[in-house]
Design a protein around this motif. Structure first.
Motif, PDB file in Angstrom:
ATOM      1  N   SER A  36      44.177  46.455  47.516  1.00  0.00           N
ATOM      2  CA  SER A  36      44.664  46.920  48.850  1.00  0.00           C
ATOM      3  C   SER A  36      45.423  48.385  48.816  1.00  0.00           C
TER       4      SER A  36
ATOM      5  N   MET B  30      43.966  42.174  37.124  1.00  0.00           N
ATOM      6  CA  MET B  30      43.556  41.854  38.746  1.00  0.00           C
ATOM      7  C   MET B  30      43.071  42.790  39.447  1.00  0.00           C
ATOM      8  N   GLU B  31      43.490  44.056  38.981  1.00  0.00           N
ATOM      9  CA  GLU B  31      42.965  45.458  39.762  1.00  0.00           C
ATOM     10  C   GLU B  31      41.809  45.783  39.080  1.00  0.00           C
TER      11      GLU B  31
ATOM     12  N   HIS C  22      44.533  35.745  36.278  1.00  0.00           N
ATOM     13  CA  HIS C  22      44.725  35.558  37.913  1.00  0.00           C
ATOM     14  C   HIS C  22      45.317  33.908  38.016  1.00  0.00           C
TER      15      HIS C  22
ATOM     16  N   LYS D  32      50.395  35.679  41.163  1.00  0.00           N
ATOM     17  CA  LYS D  32      49.746  35.263  42.610  1.00  0.00           C
ATOM     18  C   LYS D  32      51.049  35.334  43.628  1.00  0.00           C
TER      19      LYS D  32
ATOM     20  N   PHE E  45      36.137  35.231  39.005  1.00  0.00           N
ATOM     21  CA  PHE E  45      36.184  36.067  40.439  1.00  0.00           C
ATOM     22  C   PHE E  45      34.686  36.090  41.056  1.00  0.00           C
TER      23      PHE E  45
ATOM     24  N   THR F 174      38.675  43.548  39.631  1.00  0.00           N
ATOM     25  CA  THR F 174      38.329  43.686  40.857  1.00  0.00           C
ATOM     26  C   THR F 174      37.424  44.999  41.145  1.00  0.00           C
TER      27      THR F 174
ATOM     28  N   GLU G 217      49.655  42.152  48.890  1.00  0.00           N
ATOM     29  CA  GLU G 217      48.308  41.805  49.804  1.00  0.00           C
ATOM     30  C   GLU G 217      47.337  41.191  48.781  1.00  0.00           C
ATOM     31  N   ASN G 218      46.312  42.150  48.490  1.00  0.00           N
ATOM     32  CA  ASN G 218      45.244  41.626  47.698  1.00  0.00           C
ATOM     33  C   ASN G 218      44.723  42.749  46.651  1.00  0.00           C
ATOM     34  N   PRO G 219      44.271  42.463  45.349  1.00  0.00           N
ATOM     35  CA  PRO G 219      43.770  43.534  44.476  1.00  0.00           C
ATOM     36  C   PRO G 219      42.978  44.574  45.305  1.00  0.00           C
TER      37      PRO G 219
ATOM     38  N   TYR H  53      51.324  39.195  44.840  1.00  0.00           N
ATOM     39  CA  TYR H  53      50.155  39.622  45.926  1.00  0.00           C
ATOM     40  C   TYR H  53      50.554  38.944  47.222  1.00  0.00           C
ATOM     41  N   ALA H  54      50.855  37.594  47.181  1.00  0.00           N
ATOM     42  CA  ALA H  54      51.219  36.866  48.286  1.00  0.00           C
ATOM     43  C   ALA H  54      52.294  37.580  49.323  1.00  0.00           C
TER      44      ALA H  54
END
Lengths: 586, 166
Positions: free
Chosen positions: A562, A278-279, A544, A550, A436, A282, A558-560, A553-554
């Motif tokens: 962040s 994820m990271e 992902h 998921k 993505f 991104t 937060e999000n990748p 992060y939620a």
């Protein structure tokens, strides 16, 4: 008569085998070896593999190419006599304290001395004053020159796998030793702690630094809580220590064993491999957009990181800022487990990771990977060490009923499990990066050109079409191959945008902490196939799509990319060339 | 191991030597010989440097070559290098008493070859090809034939006198 020869009277075919030894082993016969490793050049140092050939006398089978019509005898009075003398001479100046040796039970010298019935050594024991000091100064590898038989396998591994040659022969004759320059400690020269030297060492001269006792102490302490994580490659190799086949996935049995040993929470590094993707995906997309610091280097392999830090600090900007999966999961566990589980606090919680890797022990000690004055990963055990713990707990892994791991850091996708094989990280990153960027579903997710762990697959290239943008990916295993790619980058000739590097040949499945497998180059292929099989069978195969990721992060990250993700999941690197022994023109 | 700080001119000399031999692996021995000629021994930092400058070599490998051959020394040698021949002819004609007398005079323990004042290095060699002159001693390329302990004493006394008056 073409392409056949006779071994002990049996007519045997041969094709492209590089030497007689391979032909002998392929046809169900065997001869003992110390210095021979199929993935390294032949050396002919130990003379244990001698065979008698009609008309040619005794020959070392590892250095002799097969010829049609040869009549070879592997077990004659003469070969046995020579091998016994070799063993006796090797034992003459060997530290024979076998019971307390870390290689005991797995030592080739011990094994052949037993098989050949060496009961009497005519030479005096080595004098106390002749003992050389033991190098125990680094977190990963112990070097005991008193147990070295000068077979040179480690010297070749360091040179041929890593192009690094930290170890070399020094002096001559009876004074010969294998050591870093001037007998320095491995920590003083730029050893990357990959442990391949140790993986090919037939004796106790190079061994894994053992952390078993420290872990037992914590596991049995009622006031301490433990969480454990294990890398993808461990599950397809650990079974070998218990008589199972290489590649057989024993994750469920391992979960059961760890629970019986007394670990409180069992998670999986595969979960954080998904998190890494994820990271990293991104980060990769960001760099593709800006065009800065391309190619992006993967940062999962601690030996590779140490290599860049010591040899090419000028290229550190290419390295992904993502921590390794081990490095990501530990701080997440320490932050969140006290929130989710009663009785766990940041202070009483210890994270132990099980890795196929000796360099991970050094990674866990990086000052960048500490939090609140403690290492984020408290202890790292290799596959070999956990096997020993399981055995000493009186458990037989093979007969245990599989158990699930603990939520919420246990669920993983197929993309995570292939991290263990060279090419897996790149493949997983591409699966996610594609979706993505395009927002569309990637149908064909098997990137076959990135796969393969044998000798001939150490540099692999593939082009991925992301909606008209051609992304070139390069996958490399061994630092010797990596150096070639780095030279391309330095010369401005590199065309790839993503570079995955694993220091061990074939990736983590063949790591320095795995069960001993250097005598059979097929084992790493079977382990890799074990991982790809699990990938095929898992319902989710893209990082992902992992529901627990998921959720993480939620609810928290937060999000990748962040701010909080950066605090927990990213790291920085240091120029280690400065003030090193190679930094001479200060 | 001797450590010392170096100035830029030392490194220029080493760079010059490596350049002369094109930084090739096959020229390592020639490079080490030139370095030893320049510095009278092979300092560890320079061995390390040579190992980083030549492709496919490492400091540990260069160190291995340097310690394999008897011609290379990792300790600074004395101003006067005394080679005591101990070939068969010299040996039977009494080279060992000459050698032992020098060893005692310089106060050398087993495993050390250079006197504490750094003036003399004492070595044995195996046959200089001058057996007719046995026992032979060579001091800095000057040959002294048919040596005895007494003769040797006079020669060393003379050298020391020259050194002190200089």
């Amino acid at each position: 008569m073409a392409n056949t020869l006779f071994i002990n009277g049996k007519e045997c075919e041969f094709t492209d085998e590089p030497n007689l030894l391979e032909v002998i082993r392929k046809n169900g016969f065997n001869v003992p070896t110390f210095c021979y490793c199929p993935d390294l050049t032949q050396f002919g140092a130990c003379r244990m593999c001698v065979v008698e050939i009609e008309g040619r006398g005794l020959q070392s089978s590892c250095t002799m190419p097969p010829e049609a019509g040869l009549r070879i005898y592997t077990n004659t009075e003469k070969t046995r006599r020579v091998r016994k003398i070799v063993l006796e001479l090797l034992l003459a100046n060997h530290d024979r304290e076998c019971t307390t040796c870390d290689k005991s039970g797995k030592c080739e010298l011990q094994k052949y001395a037993e098989e050949y019935g060496i009961k009497n050594i005519r030479f005096a024991k080595k004098k106390e004053s002749d003992y050389l000091p033991i190098d125990n100064e680094n977190p990963s590898i112990v070097r005991d020159p008193n147990k070295c038989i000068l077979c040179g396998a480690c010297v070749r591994a360091c040179s041929e796998f890593q192009g690094h040659s930290v170890l070399g022969f020094a002096n001559r004759g009876s004074k010969t030793v294998v050591q870093p320059i001037a007998g320095k400690h491995l920590s003083e020269v730029d050893c990357v702690y990959c442990g391949q030297c140790q993986a090919v060492c037939p004796t106790g001269a190079l061994t894994i630094k053992n952390d078993i006792d420290k872990v037992w102490e914590i596991v049995t302490d009622k006031n301490k809580k433990t969480a454990v994580q294990m890398a993808p490659s461990v599950r397809v190799a650990l079974g070998e220590e218990f008589g199972l086949k290489p590649g057989e996935n024993v994750i469920g049995k391992l979960n059961a064993a760890l629970r019986k040993i007394g670990f409180d929470l069992i998670f999986d590094t595969n979960f954080s491999a998904d998190l890494t993707i994820m990271e990293e995906a991104t980060e990769f997309i960001g760099r593709l957009k800006s065009g800065e610091n391309l190619p992006l280097f993967t940062s999962c392999c601690p030996a590779w990181i140490r290599y860049l830090e010591t040899q090419h600090p000028e290229l550190l900007k290419h390295l992904s800022s993502c921590k390794s999966p081990q490095g990501m999961l530990s701080p997440v566990i320490k932050e969140l487990v006290p929130k989710y589980f009663q009785g766990f606090t940041k202070e009483n919680l210890y994270v132990i990771s099980i890795m196929p890797c000796t360099a991970k022990k050094a990674e866990a000690k990086r000052p960048q990977l500490t939090r609140d004055g403690r290492p984020e990963t408290d202890f790292v055990l290799t596959t070999q060490e956990i096997a020993r713990m399981i055995k000493s707990a009186g458990l037989d892994l093979a007969t245990l009923e599989p158990e699930p791991n603990n939520s919420p850091f246990g669920q993983y996708t197929g993309a995570a499990t292939i991290f263990g094989a060279s090419g897996g990280v790149a493949e997983a990153a591409v699966r996610t990066a594609y979706e993505f960027v395009t927002g569309e579903t990637l149908e064909n997710i098997d990137f076959k050109p990135l796969r393969g762990v044998d000798k001939n697959s150490r540099t692999k290239d593939a082009t991925v079409d992301i909606k008209g943008t051609q992304v070139k990916v390069r996958v490399v295993s061994t630092l010797k191959e990596a150096e070639k790619s780095l030279k391309e980058i330095l010369a401005g000739k590199a065309e790839f945008q993503l570079l995955e590097v694993m220091a061990c040949p074939g990736g983590c499945i063949n790591g320095g902490g795995q069960p001993r497998s250097c005598n059979d180059s097929k084992i790493k292929e079977e382990r890799a196939e074990g991982l790809y099989k699990e990938d095929r069978e898992l319902p989710l195969r893209k990082s992902h799509e992992n529901p627990d990721i998921k959720k993480l992060y939620a609810e928290f990250l937060e999000n990748p990319g962040s701010h909080i993700a950066h605090d927990l999941l990213h790291t920085h690197y240091k120029n280690l060339f400065e003030n090193s022994y190679k930094d001479l023109k200060k | 191991m001797v450590t010392q700080t170096r100035d830029a001119s030392d490194w220029q000399k080493v760079d010059g030597i490596i350049e002369k031999y094109e930084a090739k692996k096959s020229n390592l021995i020639a490079i080490l010989q030139s370095v030893q000629e320049e510095f009278r021994y092979l300092p560890e930092d320079i061995l390390t440097y040579v190992g980083t400058k030549i492709e496919d070599l490492s400091p540990a490998t260069v160190y291995g070559v340097a310690t394999f051959y008897a011609q290379f020394s990792l300790e600074p040698k004395g101003k006067y290098i005394i080679k005591c021949c101990d070939g068969t002819a010299c040996h039977v004609r009494g080279s060992m008493p000459v050698y032992t007398s020098l060893k005692q005079r310089f106060g050398l323990e087993d495993g050390t070859f250079t006197s504490k004042d750094g003036l003399f290095t004492l070595e044995t060699v195996s046959c200089l090809g001058a057996c007719g002159l046995a026992p032979v001693v060579v001091i800095n390329d000057k040959v002294y034939p048919q040596m005895t302990t007494d003769a040797m004493k006079i020669i060393i006394d003379t050298i020391l006198e020259e050194e002190h008056s200089a």
